[in-house]
Design a protein around this motif. Structure first.
Motif, mmCIF file in Angstrom:
data_model
loop_
_atom_site.group_PDB
_atom_site.id
_atom_site.type_symbol
_atom_site.label_atom_id
_atom_site.label_comp_id
_atom_site.label_asym_id
_atom_site.label_seq_id
_atom_site.Cartn_x
_atom_site.Cartn_y
_atom_site.Cartn_z
ATOM 1 N N ILE A 187 -19.430 -6.106 -14.329
ATOM 2 C CA ILE A 187 -18.587 -4.907 -14.253
ATOM 3 C C ILE A 187 -19.106 -3.853 -15.227
ATOM 4 O O ILE A 187 -19.157 -2.662 -14.904
ATOM 5 C CB ILE A 187 -17.107 -5.252 -14.534
ATOM 6 N N LEU A 188 -19.525 -4.287 -16.414
ATOM 7 C CA LEU A 188 -20.093 -3.363 -17.388
ATOM 8 C C LEU A 188 -21.354 -2.696 -16.836
ATOM 9 O O LEU A 188 -21.563 -1.491 -17.024
ATOM 10 C CB LEU A 188 -20.406 -4.093 -18.689
ATOM 11 N N LEU A 189 -22.182 -3.448 -16.130
ATOM 12 C CA LEU A 189 -23.385 -2.879 -15.518
ATOM 13 C C LEU A 189 -23.030 -1.849 -14.445
ATOM 14 O O LEU A 189 -23.679 -0.802 -14.340
ATOM 15 C CB LEU A 189 -24.251 -3.974 -14.912
ATOM 16 N N VAL A 200 -20.227 -0.005 -14.211
ATOM 17 C CA VAL A 200 -19.684 1.189 -14.860
ATOM 18 C C VAL A 200 -20.784 1.939 -15.614
ATOM 19 O O VAL A 200 -20.862 3.173 -15.553
ATOM 20 C CB VAL A 200 -18.513 0.805 -15.795
ATOM 21 N N GLY A 201 -21.661 1.212 -16.289
ATOM 22 C CA GLY A 201 -22.765 1.849 -17.004
ATOM 23 C C GLY A 201 -23.726 2.560 -16.063
ATOM 24 O O GLY A 201 -24.211 3.652 -16.366
ATOM 25 N N GLY A 202 -23.997 1.953 -14.924
ATOM 26 C CA GLY A 202 -24.869 2.577 -13.940
ATOM 27 C C GLY A 202 -24.298 3.875 -13.399
ATOM 28 O O GLY A 202 -25.013 4.869 -13.229
ATOM 29 N N VAL A 203 -23.013 3.881 -13.145
ATOM 30 C CA VAL A 203 -22.369 5.103 -12.654
ATOM 31 C C VAL A 203 -22.359 6.166 -13.741
ATOM 32 O O VAL A 203 -22.590 7.356 -13.463
ATOM 33 C CB VAL A 203 -20.945 4.789 -12.144
ATOM 34 N N ALA A 204 -22.132 5.764 -14.979
ATOM 35 C CA ALA A 204 -22.177 6.742 -16.085
ATOM 36 C C ALA A 204 -23.569 7.353 -16.200
ATOM 37 O O ALA A 204 -23.702 8.565 -16.404
ATOM 38 C CB ALA A 204 -21.778 6.059 -17.395
ATOM 39 N N MET A 205 -24.602 6.540 -16.055
ATOM 40 C CA MET A 205 -25.964 7.058 -16.116
ATOM 41 C C MET A 205 -26.257 8.002 -14.944
ATOM 42 O O MET A 205 -26.980 8.990 -15.100
ATOM 43 C CB MET A 205 -26.972 5.916 -16.156
ATOM 44 N N LEU A 206 -25.711 7.700 -13.782
ATOM 45 C CA LEU A 206 -25.863 8.611 -12.636
ATOM 46 C C LEU A 206 -25.280 9.978 -12.947
ATOM 47 O O LEU A 206 -25.875 11.002 -12.611
ATOM 48 C CB LEU A 206 -25.109 8.037 -11.429
ATOM 49 N N SER A 250 -17.171 2.320 -7.628
ATOM 50 C CA SER A 250 -17.154 1.529 -8.866
ATOM 51 C C SER A 250 -15.752 1.434 -9.450
ATOM 52 O O SER A 250 -15.382 0.395 -10.002
ATOM 53 C CB SER A 250 -18.127 2.095 -9.893
ATOM 54 N N ILE A 251 -14.974 2.485 -9.325
ATOM 55 C CA ILE A 251 -13.580 2.422 -9.770
ATOM 56 C C ILE A 251 -12.830 1.372 -8.957
ATOM 57 O O ILE A 251 -12.053 0.587 -9.498
ATOM 58 C CB ILE A 251 -12.895 3.802 -9.667
ATOM 59 N N GLY A 252 -13.090 1.334 -7.664
ATOM 60 C CA GLY A 252 -12.446 0.329 -6.817
ATOM 61 C C GLY A 252 -12.868 -1.089 -7.178
ATOM 62 O O GLY A 252 -12.036 -1.998 -7.262
ATOM 63 N N ALA A 253 -14.158 -1.288 -7.430
ATOM 64 C CA ALA A 253 -14.652 -2.627 -7.772
ATOM 65 C C ALA A 253 -14.118 -3.081 -9.118
ATOM 66 O O ALA A 253 -13.608 -4.198 -9.256
ATOM 67 C CB ALA A 253 -16.177 -2.632 -7.775
ATOM 68 N N ALA A 254 -14.231 -2.230 -10.129
ATOM 69 C CA ALA A 254 -13.761 -2.595 -11.465
ATOM 70 C C ALA A 254 -12.237 -2.752 -11.479
ATOM 71 O O ALA A 254 -11.706 -3.687 -12.091
ATOM 72 C CB ALA A 254 -14.194 -1.553 -12.485
ATOM 73 N N GLY A 255 -11.547 -1.869 -10.798
ATOM 74 C CA GLY A 255 -10.085 -1.947 -10.739
ATOM 75 C C GLY A 255 -9.605 -3.210 -10.048
ATOM 76 O O GLY A 255 -8.654 -3.860 -10.508
#
Length: 68
Positions: free
Chosen positions: A54-56, A58-64, A28-33
């Motif tokens: 992108i928000l989804l 990052v939010g999904g990874v935060a929830m993980l 996700s860091i790679g995709a958002a970056g």
């Protein structure tokens, strides 16, 4: 150089958190970056839908990370 550093940080992270979560964060860091760099430096098209996607991610990874 950045790829080697990125892989090293993934390897270090998997010692502290499960590999599935570490890999999700890494990708996700790679995709958002890549999205942000494309917008800022290469003039890629951006829309509200792309920012929401992108928000989804990052939010999904935060929830993980927060899940028990």
């Amino acid at each position: 150089m950045f790829m080697a550093g990125s892989g090293t940080f993934l390897w270090l992270a998997q010692g502290e958190i499960p590999i599935g979560t570490a890999y999700a964060v890494w990708t996700s860091i790679g995709a958002a970056g890549t999205f942000i760099v494309g917008n800022l430096f290469f003039g890629d098209q951006a829309s509200i839908f792309k920012y929401f996607a992108i928000l989804l991610i990052v939010g999904g990874v935060a929830m993980l990370q927060l899940a028990p």
